[in-house]
Design an enzyme around this catalytic site. Structure first.
Site, PDB file in Angstrom:
ATOM      1  N   LYS A 278       7.590 -74.533 -34.499  1.00 22.72           N
ATOM      2  CA  LYS A 278       6.303 -75.805 -34.916  1.00 22.72           C
ATOM      3  C   LYS A 278       4.756 -75.171 -35.229  1.00 22.72           C
ATOM      4  O   LYS A 278       4.823 -75.264 -33.265  1.00 22.72           O
ATOM      5  CB  LYS A 278       6.836 -76.924 -34.798  1.00 22.72           C
ATOM      6  CG  LYS A 278       8.282 -77.291 -34.931  1.00 22.72           C
ATOM      7  CD  LYS A 278       8.801 -78.370 -35.572  1.00 22.72           C
ATOM      8  CE  LYS A 278       9.867 -78.778 -36.672  1.00 22.72           C
ATOM      9  NZ  LYS A 278      10.298 -79.786 -37.992  1.00 22.72           N
ATOM     10  N   ARG A 352      20.699 -78.860 -39.643  1.00 23.05           N
ATOM     11  CA  ARG A 352      22.158 -78.893 -40.973  1.00 23.05           C
ATOM     12  C   ARG A 352      23.223 -77.544 -39.647  1.00 23.05           C
ATOM     13  O   ARG A 352      24.680 -78.305 -39.840  1.00 23.05           O
ATOM     14  CB  ARG A 352      21.430 -77.807 -41.778  1.00 23.05           C
ATOM     15  CG  ARG A 352      20.450 -76.442 -41.220  1.00 23.05           C
ATOM     16  CD  ARG A 352      20.264 -76.138 -42.984  1.00 23.05           C
ATOM     17  NE  ARG A 352      18.751 -77.274 -43.169  1.00 23.05           N
ATOM     18  CZ  ARG A 352      18.354 -77.245 -43.730  1.00 23.05           C
ATOM     19  NH1 ARG A 352      18.294 -76.339 -44.756  1.00 23.05           N
ATOM     20  NH2 ARG A 352      17.342 -78.157 -44.448  1.00 23.05           N
TER      21      ARG A 352
HETATM   22  N1  BES Z   1      13.824 -81.999 -37.736  1.00 23.02           N
HETATM   23  C1  BES Z   1      12.841 -81.050 -38.970  1.00 23.02           C
HETATM   24  C2  BES Z   1      12.691 -82.131 -40.065  1.00 23.02           C
HETATM   25  C3  BES Z   1      11.289 -83.069 -39.913  1.00 23.02           C
HETATM   26  C4  BES Z   1      10.011 -82.523 -40.245  1.00 23.02           C
HETATM   27  C5  BES Z   1      11.399 -84.450 -39.739  1.00 23.02           C
HETATM   28  C6  BES Z   1       9.307 -83.672 -39.994  1.00 23.02           C
HETATM   29  C7  BES Z   1      10.109 -85.120 -39.906  1.00 23.02           C
HETATM   30  C8  BES Z   1       9.583 -84.363 -39.610  1.00 23.02           C
HETATM   31  C9  BES Z   1      14.094 -80.132 -39.013  1.00 23.02           C
HETATM   32  O1  BES Z   1      14.739 -79.867 -38.807  1.00 23.02           O
HETATM   33  C10 BES Z   1      13.231 -79.070 -40.140  1.00 23.02           C
HETATM   34  O2  BES Z   1      12.989 -78.842 -39.176  1.00 23.02           O
HETATM   35  N2  BES Z   1      13.303 -79.433 -41.247  1.00 23.02           N
HETATM   36  C11 BES Z   1      12.825 -78.161 -42.041  1.00 23.02           C
HETATM   37  C12 BES Z   1      13.585 -77.500 -42.383  1.00 23.02           C
HETATM   38  C13 BES Z   1      13.417 -76.162 -43.012  1.00 23.02           C
HETATM   39  C14 BES Z   1      12.580 -74.873 -41.935  1.00 23.02           C
HETATM   40  C15 BES Z   1      13.852 -74.828 -44.361  1.00 23.02           C
HETATM   41  C16 BES Z   1      11.373 -78.719 -42.030  1.00 23.02           C
HETATM   42  O3  BES Z   1      12.009 -79.661 -42.966  1.00 23.02           O
HETATM   43  O4  BES Z   1      10.091 -77.879 -42.458  1.00 23.02           O
HETATM   44 MN    MN Z   2      13.615 -78.282 -37.179  1.00 18.60          MN
END
Ligand code: BES
Ligand code: MN
Ligand code: ZN
Length: 498
Positions: A278, A352
């Site tokens: 990230k 997931r």
């Molecule tokens: N924990 C994150 C989701 C999240 C992101 C929560 C920002 C709160 C704020 C999750 O594990 C994630 O990174 N999801 C990705 C999925 C994507 C790679 C398909 C997302 O939402 O960007």
């Molecule tokens: Mn994630």
């Protein structure tokens, strides 16, 4: 804080502060009119001076009002009489707490119990108030060295009972409200902890402590047991981290023969994204990626305190998601507990993967329904912001049940479609499915992924990425969706033991 209901004489009230409502057009609520009479017009005179701005929640403190024993009065503006929404009301109580926080006092009596709010009886008024007051006074300062400036919150809060009202049911409401806020507090305290002080191992210790205190059955699987079970999803996420992975189940038995409600909570104690790292900005907030698991813990705290007559199982897969030489890589194919193979297209779609195994595992409890709570997608924040939790379900009755509990608790959800049309977005040409969806609707395709592991279950997925914590400088866990789920469980056992 201790909450109670009382209907003593206004003049003799010796609380440190009495709270009264006023309405649009410099008008007084019923109890404020009584106060005005005792003080020989003092209150109306002050209101007529126009100091109190007519905006919901604005307030003024009055000292030594003539004719009464209490030393302070807080006058709170409550909008248009008989046209007050629950949202206005929540704002009023929130502002009231803000005002109270600058007073060092021990006991408060609220006469706001006489203001009428649309679709909100006195029980709801009290439940909402307790939750908002506890939220307002909540402070996560256990990691601060200097707590000198911290004021001690009031000790007692009394809801004045208008004459017409019965107190019987309200005693239960206070008990419920108090137990819910204790659960919420546990959830907040866990979720607010930074990732170095809240590893899967530390979460397991907290779960053990809760299980001991509350008499719950607990089962903690370590890496060897998780491997043996075949949870390839959880292991794939955990393999990049030095912190030992944990898989925890908590079991509460409040009823003899009854299928349990299973609650699954995503427990990623830190989500860096893994190899699909990230961006740095805001990454610290990914300590909250275990909010689902923290909610499971909070809910268990509340239901054991209330001794609800039903059976509940909590499942928490716990791991970090970090990049390293051993981390899972984009393109890797893993085998989940269900037997389905998954192509890991994006290592940041880790929630997931661990939930897939937890959902499959839930089948062994022969559940009535399964609800997962997960900070699953950033996309749900785009769709719903910080107001509603996203809900996707394969069972309409369950979805309606949750929706209703959301309205009652004001910890609300909003449904998104889980139509078959979206399913093809997670096709893979290498494995059975891909862990990310092609195209838009990222929250829905995440739920589609989960749905492949819940085909034998009545299941609902709550995406709490927008609601589990507040972002920015004032960042803090909110304790959502503890109130929602407890309400859902309360509804399932109207006649629980007192
Ligand atoms: N924990 C994150 C989701 C999240 C992101 C929560 C920002 C709160 C704020 C999750 O594990 C994630 O990174 N999801 C990705 C999925 C994507 C790679 C398909 C997302 O939402 O960007
Ligand atoms: Mn994630
Ligand atoms: Zn995550």
């Amino acid at each position: 804080m201790q909450y109670s209901i009382n209907s003593s004489d206004l003049i003799k009230q010796t609380s440190d502060c009495l709270i009264f409502g006023t309405y649009q057009g410099k008008r007084l609520s019923q109890s404020a009119q009584l106060l005005d009479k005792h003080s020989q017009g003092y209150i109306q005179k002050i209101l007529d001076q126009g100091d109190l701005i007519e905006e919901c929640g604005k307030s003024i403190v009055l000292y030594n009002v003539p004719g009464i024993s209490a030393p302070r009065v807080l006058l709170v503006y409550c909008g248009e009489e008989s046209n007050l929404s629950v949202t206005d009301f929540r704002k009023i109580i929130g502002c009231m707490v803000c005002a109270l926080k600058s007073l060092q006092i021990d006991e408060i009596t609220s006469f706001l119990t006489d203001i009428s709010v649309k679709a909100c009886d006195l029980a709801k008024h009290i439940r909402q108030s307790i939750e908002l007051i506890e939220d307002g006074y909540y402070c996560f300062d256990k990691l601060k060295t200097d707590k000198k400036n911290k004021m001690s919150p009031p000790k007692r809060f009394i809801f004045n009972l208008p004459n017409s009202q019965e107190s019987g049911k309200l005693t239960d409401t206070i008990k419920e409200g108090t137990a819910i806020t204790e659960g919420i507090k546990l959830t907040k305290d866990l979720a607010n902890l930074p990732a170095n002080l809240c590893t899967p191992t530390i979460m397991a210790e907290s779960a053990k402590k809760l299980a001991n205190e509350a008499g719950l059955t607990i089962n903690i699987l370590d890496e060897a047991a998780i491997k043996k079970a075949g949870m390839g999803g959880l292991l794939a996420v955990a393999q990049g981290s030095q912190e030992p992975v944990k898989f925890i189940t908590l079991e509460y038995r409040g009823a003899a023969e009854q299928k349990p409600v299973v609650l699954v909570g995503k427990g990623v104690t830190f989500d860096s994204g893994g190899i699909c790292l990230k961006p740095a900005a805001g990454m610290e907030e990914m300590k909250y990626d275990m909010s689902g698991a923290a909610s499971v813990m909070g809910i268990f705290k509340t239901i054991t305190e209330l001794k609800l007559p039903l059976n509940v199982v909590g499942i928490m897969p716990l791991t970090e998601n970090l990049p390293s030489g051993t981390a899972v890589k984009p393109g890797d194919v893993i085998k989940t507990l269900s037997g389905l193979s998954v192509e890991v297209i994006n290592t940041d779609a880790e929630g997931r993967l661990i939930l897939a195994d937890a959902l499959t595992y839930s089948e062994r409890f022969n559940p009535d329904v399964v609800i997962d709570m997960a900070t699953l997608t950033g996309a749900i924040i785009v769709a719903l912001g910080a107001v509603a939790t996203g809900m996707m379900s394969n069972n309409i009755e369950l979805a309606l049940e949750i929706e209703k509990a959301g309205q009652q608790s004001q910890d609300r959800v909003w449904p998104l479609p889980l139509w078959e049309d979206y399913q093809q977005q997670i096709d893979s040409n290498v494995a059975d499915i891909s862990n990310v969806g092609v195209g838009g609707g990222k929250s829905i395709t995440a739920a589609c992924f989960l749905s492949r592991f819940t085909e034998n279950l009545h299941w609902a997925h709550l995406d709490i990425a927008g609601t589990a914590w507040r972002s920015g400088l004032e960042k803090t866990a909110t304790g959502r969706p503890v109130s929602l789920i407890v309400q859902f469980l309360l509804n399932r056992c109207k006649n629980y033991k007192k």
